[in-house]
Design a protein around this motif. Structure first.
Motif, mmCIF file in Angstrom:
data_model
loop_
_atom_site.group_PDB
_atom_site.id
_atom_site.type_symbol
_atom_site.label_atom_id
_atom_site.label_comp_id
_atom_site.label_asym_id
_atom_site.label_seq_id
_atom_site.Cartn_x
_atom_site.Cartn_y
_atom_site.Cartn_z
ATOM 1 N N LEU A 1 0.832 -1.211 0.000
ATOM 2 C CA LEU A 1 0.000 0.000 0.000
ATOM 3 C C LEU A 1 0.863 1.257 0.000
ATOM 4 C CD1 LEU A 1 -2.807 -1.034 2.527
ATOM 5 C CD2 LEU A 1 -3.005 -0.815 0.041
ATOM 6 N N ILE A 2 1.932 1.240 0.788
ATOM 7 C CA ILE A 2 2.836 2.388 0.838
ATOM 8 C C ILE A 2 3.509 2.601 -0.513
ATOM 9 C CG2 ILE A 2 5.033 3.193 1.827
ATOM 10 C CD1 ILE A 2 4.117 1.871 4.471
ATOM 11 N N SER A 3 3.877 1.503 -1.171
ATOM 12 C CA SER A 3 4.543 1.601 -2.474
ATOM 13 C C SER A 3 3.621 2.186 -3.537
ATOM 14 C CB SER A 3 5.040 0.223 -2.921
ATOM 15 O OG SER A 3 3.968 -0.610 -3.351
ATOM 16 N N MET A 4 2.311 2.109 -3.317
ATOM 17 C CA MET A 4 1.337 2.614 -4.295
ATOM 18 C C MET A 4 1.151 4.122 -4.224
ATOM 19 S SD MET A 4 -1.574 -0.323 -3.784
ATOM 20 C CE MET A 4 -2.836 0.776 -4.448
ATOM 21 N N GLY B 1 8.446 2.491 -4.483
ATOM 22 C CA GLY B 1 7.231 3.019 -5.102
ATOM 23 C C GLY B 1 7.517 4.253 -5.942
ATOM 24 N N ILE B 2 8.461 5.095 -5.493
ATOM 25 C CA ILE B 2 8.857 6.255 -6.294
ATOM 26 C C ILE B 2 9.466 5.792 -7.614
ATOM 27 C CG2 ILE B 2 10.453 8.219 -6.409
ATOM 28 C CD1 ILE B 2 10.106 8.542 -3.380
ATOM 29 N N ALA B 3 10.281 4.730 -7.537
ATOM 30 C CA ALA B 3 10.871 4.167 -8.763
ATOM 31 C C ALA B 3 9.782 3.666 -9.701
ATOM 32 C CB ALA B 3 11.834 3.040 -8.404
ATOM 33 N N GLN B 4 8.745 3.040 -9.134
ATOM 34 C CA GLN B 4 7.630 2.563 -9.962
ATOM 35 C C GLN B 4 6.888 3.731 -10.601
ATOM 36 O OE1 GLN B 4 4.282 -0.747 -9.498
ATOM 37 N NE2 GLN B 4 3.957 0.891 -8.034
ATOM 38 N N ALA B 5 6.712 4.816 -9.848
ATOM 39 C CA ALA B 5 6.028 5.993 -10.394
ATOM 40 C C ALA B 5 6.834 6.615 -11.528
ATOM 41 C CB ALA B 5 5.787 7.017 -9.287
ATOM 42 N N SER C 1 13.417 -0.818 -12.769
ATOM 43 C CA SER C 1 13.563 0.309 -11.842
ATOM 44 C C SER C 1 13.318 -0.112 -10.400
ATOM 45 C CB SER C 1 12.597 1.432 -12.227
ATOM 46 O OG SER C 1 12.874 1.928 -13.513
ATOM 47 N N THR C 2 12.252 -0.870 -10.180
ATOM 48 C CA THR C 2 11.916 -1.259 -8.805
ATOM 49 C C THR C 2 12.920 -2.260 -8.238
ATOM 50 O OG1 THR C 2 10.367 -2.922 -9.690
ATOM 51 C CG2 THR C 2 9.451 -0.792 -9.072
ATOM 52 N N ILE C 3 13.307 -3.239 -9.041
ATOM 53 C CA ILE C 3 14.264 -4.239 -8.561
ATOM 54 C C ILE C 3 15.639 -3.617 -8.342
ATOM 55 C CG2 ILE C 3 15.513 -6.347 -9.180
ATOM 56 C CD1 ILE C 3 12.921 -7.281 -10.583
ATOM 57 N N ALA C 4 16.088 -2.787 -9.289
ATOM 58 C CA ALA C 4 17.384 -2.131 -9.143
ATOM 59 C C ALA C 4 17.399 -1.204 -7.930
ATOM 60 C CB ALA C 4 17.722 -1.358 -10.410
ATOM 61 N N THR C 5 16.323 -0.457 -7.731
ATOM 62 C CA THR C 5 16.238 0.431 -6.568
ATOM 63 C C THR C 5 16.293 -0.368 -5.274
ATOM 64 O OG1 THR C 5 14.942 2.058 -7.809
ATOM 65 C CG2 THR C 5 14.836 2.176 -5.405
ATOM 66 N N GLY C 6 15.560 -1.484 -5.233
ATOM 67 C CA GLY C 6 15.584 -2.333 -4.052
ATOM 68 C C GLY C 6 16.970 -2.896 -3.773
ATOM 69 N N LEU C 7 17.679 -3.288 -4.827
ATOM 70 C CA LEU C 7 19.042 -3.799 -4.659
ATOM 71 C C LEU C 7 19.977 -2.716 -4.131
ATOM 72 C CD1 LEU C 7 19.436 -5.944 -7.919
ATOM 73 C CD2 LEU C 7 19.228 -6.801 -5.580
ATOM 74 N N LEU C 8 19.829 -1.503 -4.652
ATOM 75 C CA LEU C 8 20.669 -0.392 -4.194
ATOM 76 C C LEU C 8 20.379 -0.043 -2.738
ATOM 77 C CD1 LEU C 8 20.499 1.888 -7.367
ATOM 78 C CD2 LEU C 8 22.493 0.638 -6.517
ATOM 79 N N SER D 1 8.188 -6.805 -6.281
ATOM 80 C CA SER D 1 8.048 -5.961 -7.463
ATOM 81 C C SER D 1 6.833 -6.351 -8.294
ATOM 82 C CB SER D 1 9.316 -6.047 -8.318
ATOM 83 O OG SER D 1 9.160 -5.366 -9.543
ATOM 84 N N PHE D 2 6.592 -7.648 -8.442
ATOM 85 C CA PHE D 2 5.473 -8.107 -9.252
ATOM 86 C C PHE D 2 4.139 -7.945 -8.529
ATOM 87 C CE2 PHE D 2 8.636 -11.223 -11.371
ATOM 88 C CZ PHE D 2 9.142 -10.174 -12.130
ATOM 89 N N LEU D 3 4.137 -8.112 -7.201
ATOM 90 C CA LEU D 3 2.891 -7.967 -6.451
ATOM 91 C C LEU D 3 2.475 -6.509 -6.326
ATOM 92 C CD1 LEU D 3 3.412 -10.584 -3.573
ATOM 93 C CD2 LEU D 3 1.807 -10.751 -5.484
ATOM 94 N N MET D 4 3.438 -5.596 -6.196
ATOM 95 C CA MET D 4 3.097 -4.196 -5.959
ATOM 96 C C MET D 4 2.465 -3.525 -7.173
ATOM 97 S SD MET D 4 6.917 -2.454 -6.015
ATOM 98 C CE MET D 4 6.410 -0.743 -6.054
ATOM 99 N N VAL D 5 2.660 -4.119 -8.360
ATOM 100 C CA VAL D 5 2.114 -3.495 -9.565
ATOM 101 C C VAL D 5 0.670 -3.905 -9.827
ATOM 102 C CG1 VAL D 5 2.723 -5.265 -11.262
ATOM 103 C CG2 VAL D 5 2.752 -2.860 -11.922
#
Length: 266
Positions: free
Chosen positions: A87-90, A149-153, A165-172, A184-188
């Motif tokens: 929800l926060i990522s949205m 979520g910002i990366a997804q936006a 974007s989301t996976i790379a951001t999470g790794l960083l 990443s797949f569930l949040m979309v």
């Protein structure tokens, strides 16, 4: 649009939705090559995106059931924390969707130069995430979920890969690879289903009737089924790829695709 074009575009969507190479960018390139534009392209794009969301539901059904079971316990358990992170990522993508929808649509219609540049940005982000070695975290925190979520936006830009974007951001941020692909797949799922709902409302008002008729029922069905089947296979594949950490090859592909798009198609 004929059924063969729909088959090819459905195949592209199914593969690129999960692989970190930008499905929106590849669909824009495909639409350019096939001469599709306007409402016809928009209606087909939404349909195949919904198909890939459904493939996510099929592949990750155990995780989704786990989340719902935890939710109905009405306790602050691991499942509720995970749902809270989703929800926060949205929040960022909801802000972009409500406040900047017209701007985003203008960007999508501005040509393939933007797609090429964003593919290069995707390549740089994937390469940076591949070589960076941040301190590892056990779980995705709420702050991390918001940043992802910002990366997804930001990935509403055509050519900027959402999964990349989301996976790379999470790794960083130091999150573990085995946790990121699933998150990443569930949040979309909620944002794309929300977009699909808006499209259904358009159809109910009659604004999309002409577009659906111009595509035809057969091409629309072929594209939908192809995106669903190929998306299911690609979802499984991408989860395994992320766990092994082999994202650098996608960075190379995005760089080459971006350069080719800028030189030959923009």
């Amino acid at each position: 649009m004929d059924w063969l074009e729909a088959l090819i575009l459905g195949l592209i969507q199914g593969l690129t939705e999960y692989l970190p190479v930008s499905s929106s960018g590849h669909l824009a390139i495909g639409a350019k090559l096939f001469g599709l534009n306007g409402e016809e392209n928009l209606t087909f794009t939404v349909a195949v995106h919904v198909a890939t969301v459904l493939s996510t539901l099929v592949i990750l059904w155990k995780e989704i059931v786990w989340l719902f079971k935890g939710f109905f316990k009405f306790k602050w358990n691991d499942e509720m924390k995970y749902l809270a992170n989703i929800l926060i990522s949205m929040i960022p993508v909801a802000i972009v969707g409500f406040l900047f929808k017209d701007t985003v649509e203008e960007i999508f219609g501005s040509g393939l130069l933007v797609v090429g540049i964003c593919l290069l940005v995707t390549a740089a982000l994937l390469a940076f995430a591949y070589y960076a070695k941040p301190r590892q975290k056990e779980k995705i925190s709420m702050i991390d979920a918001f940043v992802i979520g910002i990366a997804q936006a930001a990935a509403v830009m055509p050519g900027l890969s959402r999964s990349g974007s989301t996976i790379a951001t999470g790794l960083l941020l130091g999150n573990k690879k085995e946790n990121l692909a699933q998150f990443s797949f569930l949040m979309v799922i909620p944002p794309i289903l929300g977009e699909a709902l808006l499209d259904v409302l358009k159809i109910a008002k009659g604004s999309a009737d002409a577009a659906t008729a111009s595509i035809g029922a057969l091409p629309l069905a072929v594209g939908f089924i192809t995106a669903f089947v190929v998306g299911s296979l690609a979802c499984k594949l991408m989860i395994n790829i992320v766990k092994k950490g082999k994202l650098i090859w996608f960075a190379v592909y995005c760089a080459l695709a971006g350069i080719a798009t800028i030189i030959f198609l923009s």
